[in-house]
Motif scaffolding. Structure first.
Motif, PDB file in Angstrom:
ATOM      1  N   LYS A 107      25.121   8.270  -8.619  1.00 24.45           N
ATOM      2  CA  LYS A 107      25.984   7.364  -9.464  1.00 24.45           C
ATOM      3  C   LYS A 107      27.104   7.803 -10.132  1.00 24.45           C
ATOM      4  O   LYS A 107      28.039   6.956  -9.950  1.00 24.45           O
ATOM      5  CB  LYS A 107      25.075   6.647 -10.668  1.00 24.45           C
ATOM      6  N   LYS A 108      27.016   8.899 -10.254  1.00 29.64           N
ATOM      7  CA  LYS A 108      28.570   9.586 -11.018  1.00 29.64           C
ATOM      8  C   LYS A 108      29.654   9.665 -10.072  1.00 29.64           C
ATOM      9  O   LYS A 108      30.495   9.014 -10.532  1.00 29.64           O
ATOM     10  CB  LYS A 108      28.079  10.988 -11.464  1.00 29.64           C
ATOM     11  N   ASP A 109      29.498   9.834  -8.815  1.00 31.00           N
ATOM     12  CA  ASP A 109      30.667   9.960  -7.921  1.00 31.00           C
ATOM     13  C   ASP A 109      30.420   9.237  -6.483  1.00 31.00           C
ATOM     14  O   ASP A 109      31.141   9.405  -5.711  1.00 31.00           O
ATOM     15  CB  ASP A 109      31.182  11.479  -7.839  1.00 31.00           C
ATOM     16  N   LEU A 110      29.159   8.539  -6.443  1.00 35.18           N
ATOM     17  CA  LEU A 110      28.675   8.089  -5.084  1.00 35.18           C
ATOM     18  C   LEU A 110      28.641   9.245  -4.169  1.00 35.18           C
ATOM     19  O   LEU A 110      28.761   8.773  -2.828  1.00 35.18           O
ATOM     20  CB  LEU A 110      29.831   7.063  -4.599  1.00 35.18           C
ATOM     21  N   SER A 111      28.420  10.353  -4.337  1.00 29.69           N
ATOM     22  CA  SER A 111      28.291  11.432  -3.059  1.00 29.69           C
ATOM     23  C   SER A 111      26.671  11.348  -2.786  1.00 29.69           C
ATOM     24  O   SER A 111      25.850  10.736  -3.586  1.00 29.69           O
ATOM     25  CB  SER A 111      28.393  12.826  -3.879  1.00 29.69           C
ATOM     26  N   PRO A 112      26.422  11.961  -1.571  1.00 30.88           N
ATOM     27  CA  PRO A 112      25.226  11.807  -1.126  1.00 30.88           C
ATOM     28  C   PRO A 112      24.041  12.602  -1.768  1.00 30.88           C
ATOM     29  O   PRO A 112      24.485  13.809  -2.070  1.00 30.88           O
ATOM     30  CB  PRO A 112      25.340  12.075   0.338  1.00 30.88           C
ATOM     31  N   ALA A 113      22.813  12.361  -1.946  1.00 32.92           N
ATOM     32  CA  ALA A 113      21.888  12.902  -2.521  1.00 32.92           C
ATOM     33  C   ALA A 113      20.814  13.267  -1.541  1.00 32.92           C
ATOM     34  O   ALA A 113      20.267  14.352  -1.386  1.00 32.92           O
ATOM     35  CB  ALA A 113      21.359  12.337  -3.918  1.00 32.92           C
ATOM     36  N   MET A 114      20.531  12.168  -1.126  1.00 28.27           N
ATOM     37  CA  MET A 114      19.364  12.344  -0.030  1.00 28.27           C
ATOM     38  C   MET A 114      19.457  11.434   1.097  1.00 28.27           C
ATOM     39  O   MET A 114      19.643  10.081   0.550  1.00 28.27           O
ATOM     40  CB  MET A 114      18.007  12.308  -0.808  1.00 28.27           C
ATOM     41  N   VAL A 115      18.735  11.631   2.234  1.00 30.00           N
ATOM     42  CA  VAL A 115      18.694  10.617   3.131  1.00 30.00           C
ATOM     43  C   VAL A 115      17.317  10.784   3.920  1.00 30.00           C
ATOM     44  O   VAL A 115      17.059  11.963   4.144  1.00 30.00           O
ATOM     45  CB  VAL A 115      19.710  10.762   4.314  1.00 30.00           C
ATOM     46  N   LYS A 116      16.711   9.803   4.177  1.00 31.66           N
ATOM     47  CA  LYS A 116      15.410   9.777   4.832  1.00 31.66           C
ATOM     48  C   LYS A 116      15.293   8.888   6.071  1.00 31.66           C
ATOM     49  O   LYS A 116      15.942   7.279   5.926  1.00 31.66           O
ATOM     50  CB  LYS A 116      14.159   9.355   4.079  1.00 31.66           C
ATOM     51  N   VAL A 117      15.471   9.523   7.276  1.00 28.67           N
ATOM     52  CA  VAL A 117      15.379   8.654   8.308  1.00 28.67           C
ATOM     53  C   VAL A 117      14.027   8.454   9.025  1.00 28.67           C
ATOM     54  O   VAL A 117      13.197   9.383   9.199  1.00 28.67           O
ATOM     55  CB  VAL A 117      16.301   9.302   9.595  1.00 28.67           C
ATOM     56  N   MET A 118      13.487   7.139   9.092  1.00 27.11           N
ATOM     57  CA  MET A 118      12.147   6.787   9.368  1.00 27.11           C
ATOM     58  C   MET A 118      11.964   6.266  10.596  1.00 27.11           C
ATOM     59  O   MET A 118      12.734   5.437  11.240  1.00 27.11           O
ATOM     60  CB  MET A 118      11.735   5.930   7.778  1.00 27.11           C
ATOM     61  N   ASP A 119      10.707   6.005  10.775  1.00 26.68           N
ATOM     62  CA  ASP A 119       9.918   5.334  12.284  1.00 26.68           C
ATOM     63  C   ASP A 119       9.668   3.978  11.518  1.00 26.68           C
ATOM     64  O   ASP A 119       9.893   3.405  10.568  1.00 26.68           O
ATOM     65  CB  ASP A 119       9.006   6.266  12.695  1.00 26.68           C
ATOM     66  N   VAL A 120       9.093   3.289  12.545  1.00 25.65           N
ATOM     67  CA  VAL A 120       8.857   1.780  12.531  1.00 25.65           C
ATOM     68  C   VAL A 120       7.875   1.728  11.243  1.00 25.65           C
ATOM     69  O   VAL A 120       7.685   0.558  10.773  1.00 25.65           O
ATOM     70  CB  VAL A 120       8.371   1.227  13.875  1.00 25.65           C
ATOM     71  N   ASP A 121       7.066   2.501  11.132  1.00 25.43           N
ATOM     72  CA  ASP A 121       5.963   2.678  10.001  1.00 25.43           C
ATOM     73  C   ASP A 121       6.409   3.144   8.578  1.00 25.43           C
ATOM     74  O   ASP A 121       5.666   3.344   7.677  1.00 25.43           O
ATOM     75  CB  ASP A 121       4.766   3.475  10.409  1.00 25.43           C
ATOM     76  N   HIS A 122       7.895   3.424   8.651  1.00 30.28           N
ATOM     77  CA  HIS A 122       8.531   3.983   7.402  1.00 30.28           C
ATOM     78  C   HIS A 122       7.950   5.664   7.149  1.00 30.28           C
ATOM     79  O   HIS A 122       7.739   5.772   5.782  1.00 30.28           O
ATOM     80  CB  HIS A 122       8.151   3.081   6.210  1.00 30.28           C
ATOM     81  N   ASN A 123       7.709   6.171   8.150  1.00 28.56           N
ATOM     82  CA  ASN A 123       7.397   7.580   7.904  1.00 28.56           C
ATOM     83  C   ASN A 123       8.598   8.067   8.175  1.00 28.56           C
ATOM     84  O   ASN A 123       9.218   8.043   9.004  1.00 28.56           O
ATOM     85  CB  ASN A 123       6.045   8.104   8.909  1.00 28.56           C
ATOM     86  N   ALA A 124       8.871   9.107   7.106  1.00 33.93           N
ATOM     87  CA  ALA A 124      10.163   9.937   7.109  1.00 33.93           C
ATOM     88  C   ALA A 124      10.128  11.226   8.140  1.00 33.93           C
ATOM     89  O   ALA A 124       9.300  12.247   8.062  1.00 33.93           O
ATOM     90  CB  ALA A 124      10.533  10.554   5.812  1.00 33.93           C
ATOM     91  N   LEU A 125      10.790  11.026   9.402  1.00 32.98           N
ATOM     92  CA  LEU A 125      11.054  12.028  10.334  1.00 32.98           C
ATOM     93  C   LEU A 125      12.150  12.933  10.289  1.00 32.98           C
ATOM     94  O   LEU A 125      11.875  14.132  10.704  1.00 32.98           O
ATOM     95  CB  LEU A 125      10.964  11.363  11.838  1.00 32.98           C
ATOM     96  N   VAL A 126      13.342  12.558   9.557  1.00 23.18           N
ATOM     97  CA  VAL A 126      14.357  13.405   9.289  1.00 23.18           C
ATOM     98  C   VAL A 126      14.616  13.208   7.940  1.00 23.18           C
ATOM     99  O   VAL A 126      14.827  12.209   7.193  1.00 23.18           O
ATOM    100  CB  VAL A 126      15.428  13.000  10.115  1.00 23.18           C
ATOM    101  N   THR A 127      14.619  14.348   7.132  1.00 21.62           N
ATOM    102  CA  THR A 127      15.110  14.160   5.405  1.00 21.62           C
ATOM    103  C   THR A 127      16.167  15.343   5.469  1.00 21.62           C
ATOM    104  O   THR A 127      16.134  16.559   5.696  1.00 21.62           O
ATOM    105  CB  THR A 127      13.851  14.674   4.586  1.00 21.62           C
ATOM    106  N   VAL A 128      17.287  14.730   4.809  1.00 24.53           N
ATOM    107  CA  VAL A 128      18.373  15.554   4.654  1.00 24.53           C
ATOM    108  C   VAL A 128      18.548  15.524   2.990  1.00 24.53           C
ATOM    109  O   VAL A 128      18.714  14.366   2.417  1.00 24.53           O
ATOM    110  CB  VAL A 128      19.840  15.002   5.114  1.00 24.53           C
ATOM    111  N   GLU A 129      18.568  16.710   2.294  1.00 28.42           N
ATOM    112  CA  GLU A 129      18.775  16.835   1.088  1.00 28.42           C
ATOM    113  C   GLU A 129      20.143  17.463   0.775  1.00 28.42           C
ATOM    114  O   GLU A 129      20.430  18.769   1.172  1.00 28.42           O
ATOM    115  CB  GLU A 129      17.593  17.791   0.274  1.00 28.42           C
ATOM    116  N   PHE A 130      20.929  16.973  -0.088  1.00 30.60           N
ATOM    117  CA  PHE A 130      22.413  17.537  -0.337  1.00 30.60           C
ATOM    118  C   PHE A 130      22.514  18.352  -1.479  1.00 30.60           C
ATOM    119  O   PHE A 130      21.864  17.858  -2.384  1.00 30.60           O
ATOM    120  CB  PHE A 130      23.402  16.184  -0.182  1.00 30.60           C
TER     121      PHE A 130
END
Length: 337
Positions: free
Chosen positions: A166-189
């Protein structure tokens, strides 16, 4: 007594209204992101990327540099195996560097403009802006969006969760998911620096190759004669391994896996040979495609990539580009034979 209860009720309502007025709507945040995208000149970002596409999670350290408008430097390093690969874009084109093998490949491509990229900030903003049906949530410290992805030839990863500070709209985390919403790629900034400064040659191909090779083992140590054969863990209904053939050479071997059934394809694995002299990059036909652990070259009939000193190629007249990418992403260990 009733008067006190009434005043208490009014007071709570005032607090609620003031609180609501202080929170930003989805439209407010999207508008700010649009403005930030327009003002984005440069950044340096560190992140940890975890892939859940094989038998075991694969963890990579990622360092991302970007200078407006089209300069990029993405360094992917396997945290355990000390293997690295770099994606570089400058005025000459898009390069994929494999420092341990002294190899560089050049693409004529619009990367990264042509699809989603989980570790590129401006790509995440575009995903948010372009998805008019994106879901939105505001937590104590973050704005959370759930959006469709823009990956080409890939229905395996259709949705992603993007968490912004919220502070500066910088990325914190991204989860890229399959059709069942399982996270196959997780990026932690972990580190995000906007308006970063760069030297004139920070995106030069030769400088980056030389810099990345410092401290690496000798080329002869990288080119071991033996390697462990890997199999896809993604199963295609009606398709199975019908032949595994090994061809021996003086300086190594080639393994050819033939799959047949309703669709057929061949997976070839061979120890990559290091280049002993520094020269021009090898031009590669096709589009660079993000496999998570590396970058491959994708055409209508094949996909090639290098990982941990081994060259891989999937060739098929039956598989779609999407299917070849999904199989390539799953070639990480003992899998379906």
């Amino acid at each position: 007594m009733k008067r006190k209860l009434f005043l208490l009720f009014v007071g709570l309502m005032v607090i609620f209204v003031l609180s609501a007025c202080g929170s930003k709507s989805q439209e407010d945040v999207v508008k700010e992101l649009n403005s930030k995208l327009g003002d984005l000149n440069s950044y340096k970002v560190n992140a940890k990327m975890t892939l859940q596409m094989g038998a075991e999670p694969q963890v990579y350290e990622v360092e991302i540099w970007h200078k407006d408008p089209t300069y990029y430097r993405v360094n992917l390093k396997n945290a355990k195996q000390d293997q690295s690969q770099m994606i570089l874009r400058n005025d000459e084109g898009v390069y994929v560097l494999t420092p341990a093998l002294n190899k560089s490949f050049k693409f004529q491509s619009d990367w990264p403009q042509n699809s989603s990229q989980a570790y590129l900030y401006e790509s995440l903003i575009k995903d948010i802006i372009e998805d008019k049906e994106a879901k939105f949530e505001s937590t104590k410290d973050h704005y959370v969006f759930e959006t469709k992805t823009r990956y080409q030839n890939n229905k395996m990863l259709p949705v992603q969760e993007i968490k912004l500070n919220k502070k500066d709209l910088s990325p914190a985390m991204v989860k890229v998911m399959d059709v069942d919403h399982n996270a196959l790629v997780t990026v932690e900034f972990s580190k995000v620096k906007f308006n970063a400064s760069f030297d004139k040659d920070d995106f030069d191909m030769k400088k980056n190759m030389t810099g990345a090779q410092l401290g690496l083992p000798a080329m002869a140590q990288v080119n071991a004669k033996e390697f462990a054969v890997k199999y896809p863990t993604t199963e295609i209904p009606g398709v199975s391994l019908i032949e595994e053939k090994e061809v021996s050479f003086e300086d190594g071997k080639r393994v050819i896996l033939t799959y047949d059934g309703e669709k057929s394809f061949t997976l070839i694995q061979e120890m990559a040979q290091a280049v002993t002299t520094t020269g021009a990059a090898t031009y590669v036909k096709g589009e660079p495609v993000d496999l998570g652990f590396t970058v491959g070259a994708l055409t209508d009939r094949s996909i090639t990539w290098t990982q941990d000193g081994v060259d891989y190629m999937i060739a098929s007249n039956d598989l779609s580009p999407e299917e070849m990418v999904n199989i390539a992403r799953s070639v990480q260990g003992d899998g379906i034979k």
